[in-house]
Design an enzyme around this catalytic site. Structure first.
Site, mmCIF file in Angstrom:
data_model
loop_
_atom_site.group_PDB
_atom_site.id
_atom_site.type_symbol
_atom_site.label_atom_id
_atom_site.label_comp_id
_atom_site.label_asym_id
_atom_site.label_seq_id
_atom_site.Cartn_x
_atom_site.Cartn_y
_atom_site.Cartn_z
ATOM 1 N N ILE A 36 0.834 -1.201 0.000
ATOM 2 C CA ILE A 36 0.000 0.000 0.000
ATOM 3 C C ILE A 36 0.869 1.251 0.000
ATOM 4 O O ILE A 36 0.667 2.171 -0.787
ATOM 5 C CB ILE A 36 -0.942 0.018 1.221
ATOM 6 C CG1 ILE A 36 -1.887 -1.192 1.198
ATOM 7 C CG2 ILE A 36 -1.747 1.308 1.268
ATOM 8 C CD1 ILE A 36 -2.726 -1.329 2.451
ATOM 9 N N ALA A 37 1.839 1.287 0.905
ATOM 10 C CA ALA A 37 2.671 2.486 1.028
ATOM 11 C C ALA A 37 3.960 2.119 1.741
ATOM 12 O O ALA A 37 4.097 1.054 2.333
ATOM 13 C CB ALA A 37 1.935 3.575 1.796
ATOM 14 N N GLY A 39 7.064 4.104 4.238
ATOM 15 C CA GLY A 39 7.517 5.280 4.956
ATOM 16 C C GLY A 39 8.947 5.103 5.408
ATOM 17 O O GLY A 39 9.651 4.179 5.002
ATOM 18 N N MET A 41 10.081 4.310 8.398
ATOM 19 C CA MET A 41 10.334 3.202 9.326
ATOM 20 C C MET A 41 9.943 1.848 8.753
ATOM 21 O O MET A 41 10.522 0.836 9.118
ATOM 22 C CB MET A 41 9.578 3.428 10.631
ATOM 23 C CG MET A 41 10.204 4.448 11.548
ATOM 24 S SD MET A 41 9.345 4.491 13.133
ATOM 25 C CE MET A 41 9.636 2.830 13.726
ATOM 26 N N VAL A 44 3.669 -0.719 4.488
ATOM 27 C CA VAL A 44 2.309 -1.136 4.824
ATOM 28 C C VAL A 44 1.771 -1.952 3.657
ATOM 29 O O VAL A 44 1.939 -1.577 2.492
ATOM 30 C CB VAL A 44 1.402 0.074 5.100
ATOM 31 C CG1 VAL A 44 -0.001 -0.401 5.486
ATOM 32 C CG2 VAL A 44 1.987 0.940 6.210
ATOM 33 N N ASP A 154 2.427 14.057 16.251
ATOM 34 C CA ASP A 154 2.723 14.084 14.810
ATOM 35 C C ASP A 154 1.433 14.248 14.013
ATOM 36 O O ASP A 154 1.167 13.510 13.064
ATOM 37 C CB ASP A 154 3.463 12.811 14.394
ATOM 38 C CG ASP A 154 4.185 12.987 13.054
ATOM 39 O OD1 ASP A 154 4.367 14.142 12.628
ATOM 40 O OD2 ASP A 154 4.570 11.980 12.448
#
Length: 654
Positions: A36-37, A39, A41, A44, A154
């Protein structure tokens, strides 16, 4: 190395930190289907919970991040905090474990949609109603976190998820700390700079008000489409956070009202002591603004009613005292001189008037006592007796938070359960128990059933059936039979179903939602064969098959097999549907070329020239003698136009 992952919406993948779990089954339960994505860290993925047959999101750390103890602690902290926050506007965490490489992963609620960042980028700026709806959802989720003692730290559009079904949730609690934890910004990487509050920039303790500042910046961005502080580098932006006030959104956006300007200003006050202390305070103000921006609040109405009752009671008491005082003044004082007598008529009139006033005073007192008793009895009736029963409001179709507020306002407690519904979108209320309109005592526990969407049913075999058969089968299985969206020339039997699609055009898999609409792709049979026809006849044939001939882009080719002026073939795409336009390729006949003049040349040289020109030279001279003889004549003769590949007979002489 960066490359694109084919078949997954052109997602960019880093081969060193890439999507390494696709195709894996974690814990023997979670089948990872697609990314999905990604980042800083971790990554996903969309996965399927094989045990519960539902889609979930799996978040896994990057290999290099898993080697850092602080990153692992932050990852575990996100799992614990998110799992402890059970709220409709916070992304749910279902499970936590380690994968086959002993790297931590989380199993979270799957949100099929976009982030607020994507929404702002697409729409440039949001409408007032969109902004308020998203703000209420974000503040509700933050209020739950603040109430539980957590600071998100955040808050930004990238961490606000908007599902296709309308759900809005805040996620990514990786930087979250306890509201009473004295951790400062300098202890680890903190919030994104454009949304960072002045106190965090200075290295002070993060509190709930820090989240409010970030929300205020995000609210400004939703209304305007841009961040309030921009600069060439991070230092310029942090300087503006520390020294400038956030401008009113209405200066550049017609969507911003005076009230929204004021909320942005209130949330982004640089002095943390003057800023709203937590999200619940801002949420209450925003809801009051939406509900009745200029009306009296319920508390003020209660206070006004209390003052009216007090004033009425005071006036009644004063009137009674005045009556008694007047009666006293009409009676004899007893200080008259001996022998002095009052006129009998005047005395009698005074005594009679006093008696009447005394009677009226007693009646007034009796009425007041009766009124007090009636009020007391009424209070018992409405607060303790049969009159205390209240109607349960109808909250079907409302969002969970709205339903809870409405039921609480009616004096009841709520408890959530889940149920399926083909009509009510997930996250909204299907029904209550007791049902809407039922009467119950205050503080009765009302069960609100939250929709988790329709049932997921197995899809029967539809491919290969006739259209009528497929529609009947789909309806019998609990689905809605839609329409034929495409007829395709695929060579199958005309009229049979070759594909079943959802309303968005996606192929329906083995399961589908209850009462979901199924559209059909039907075979139109084989493409008509127009080879050898005249173009006019070919056009008629295509029209009868509901196809169009592209006369503007008609093509022609040389052909040794098809006569000049006849159709060689159709030029088409890979998939041809009824209504499409195809191109006719028409024959120019065989390609002709002039026979070169090789008379007088050595036989070997002549043969080479003819072969290079596309002809087949024929001679009776053996190969060993071809350099010793010369060409006398050719058949066909030099200069004659003949089709390429024709035989050329060579005469010779010594």
């Amino acid at each position: 190395m960066i490359y694109k992952l084919t078949g997954v919406n052109s997602i960019v993948v880093d081969s060193e930190r890439g999507y390494r779990l696709v195709g894996c089954t974690l814990e023997g339960r979670y089948l990872v289907e697609q990314p999905i994505a990604r980042g800083g860290m971790g990554a996903v993925y969309r996965a399927r919970d094989l045990r519960l047959n539902r889609l979930v999101a799996v978040k896994s750390m990057h290999l290099q991040e898993a080697r850092k103890q602080e990153s692992v602690r932050r990852f575990d902290r996100e799992a614990r905090i998110a799992a402890s926050l059970s709220h409709p506007n916070v992304v749910n965490v279902f499970d936590q474990s380690h994968d086959h490489e002993d790297i931590p992963f989380l199993v979270m609620e799957y949100m099929d949609g976009i982030t607020l960042r994507h929404m702002i980028e697409r729409r440039k700026r949001l409408t007032t109603s969109q902004t308020i709806k998203i703000s209420i959802a974000v503040l509700s989720g933050l209020a739950a976190a603040h109430n539980a003692g957590f600071v998100h730290r955040d808050v930004k559009p990238e961490n606000v998820l908007i599902a296709d079904d309308g759900r809005i949730k805040i996620g990514d609690f990786g930087l979250t700390r306890g509201a009473n934890n004295n951790t400062t910004a300098s202890s680890e990487v903190m919030a994104t700079i454009p949304y960072m509050s002045p106190e965090l920039i200075k290295g002070e303790t993060a509190g709930c008000a820090s989240d409010i500042y970030s929300f205020g910046i995000m609210l400004y961005e939703m209304l305007t489409g841009v961040q309030p502080y921009r600069g060439e580098n991070a230092a310029q932006i942090t300087y503006k956070h520390m020294n400038e006030n956030v401008p009113a959104p209405s200066l550049i956006s017609a969507e911003a009202t005076d009230a929204l300007d004021e909320i942005v200003r209130w949330c982004t006050i640089r002095d943390v002591a003057q800023r709203p202390a937590n999200a619940a305070i801002v949420l209450a103000r925003l809801k009051a603004l939406v509900a009745q921006p200029n009306s009296t609040t319920p508390l003020e109405q209660t206070q006004n009613s209390t003052r009216v009752l007090a004033d009425t009671a005071y006036a009644t008491t004063a009137a009674l005292s005045s009556t008694q005082h007047a009666t006293t003044q009409l009676l004899p004082t007893g200080n008259q001189a001996d022998g002095e007598t009052a006129q009998p008529a005047a005395l009698e009139r005074a005594q009679s008037a006093a008696a009447k006033r005394q009677r009226r005073g007693k009646i007034s007192a009796l009425l007041i006592v009766t009124l007090v008793l009636a009020l007391g009895g009424g209070s018992w009736w409405f607060l303790r007796g049969p009159g205390s029963l209240r109607a349960i409001p109808n909250v079907s179709g409302l969002a969970t938070a709205e339903a809870q507020q409405e039921i609480s306002s009616a004096g009841f407690n709520t408890v959530e359960t889940e149920c399926t519904s083909p009509d009510i979108e997930p996250g909204k209320i299907v029904q209550t128990k007791p049902g809407a309109g039922s009467r119950a005592k205050p503080e009765t526990q009302v069960e609100i059933c939250v929709s988790i969407g329709p049932k997921i049913l197995p899809v029967p075999q539809l491919i290969g059936a006739t259209l009528d058969e497929a529609k009947k089968t789909a309806q019998s299985a609990g689905f809605n039979a839609g329409e034929v969206v495409r007829e395709t020339f695929d060579g199958e039997v005309a009229g049979t179903v070759v594909a079943a699609l959802d309303p968005d055009g996606n192929q329906i898999t083995e399961t589908y939602r209850e009462q979901g609409k199924i559209n059909f792709v039907v075979s139109a049979g084989a493409l008509p064969n127009v080879a050898g026809m005249t173009p006019a006849d070919a056009v008629k044939t295509l029209q009868s098959a509901r196809l169009h001939a592209n006369s503007e882009k008609a093509q022609s080719e040389f052909s040794d097999d098809v006569a000049k002026g006849k159709v060689i073939r159709l030029e088409t795409d890979e998939s041809v549907n009824t209504g499409d336009t195809v191109t006719l390729v028409v024959s120019k006949g065989p390609q002709l070329r002039e026979v070169p003049n090789v008379i007088g040349k050595r036989m070997s040289e002549a043969i080479e020239i003819l072969e290079n020109s596309g002809f087949k030279p024929k001679t009776a001279v053996p190969p060993l003698l071809r350099n010793a003889v010369r060409v006398k004549d050719t058949d066909p003769a030099a200069g004659t136009e003949v089709p390429l590949g024709s035989d050329i007979n060579l005469g010779f002489e010594l």
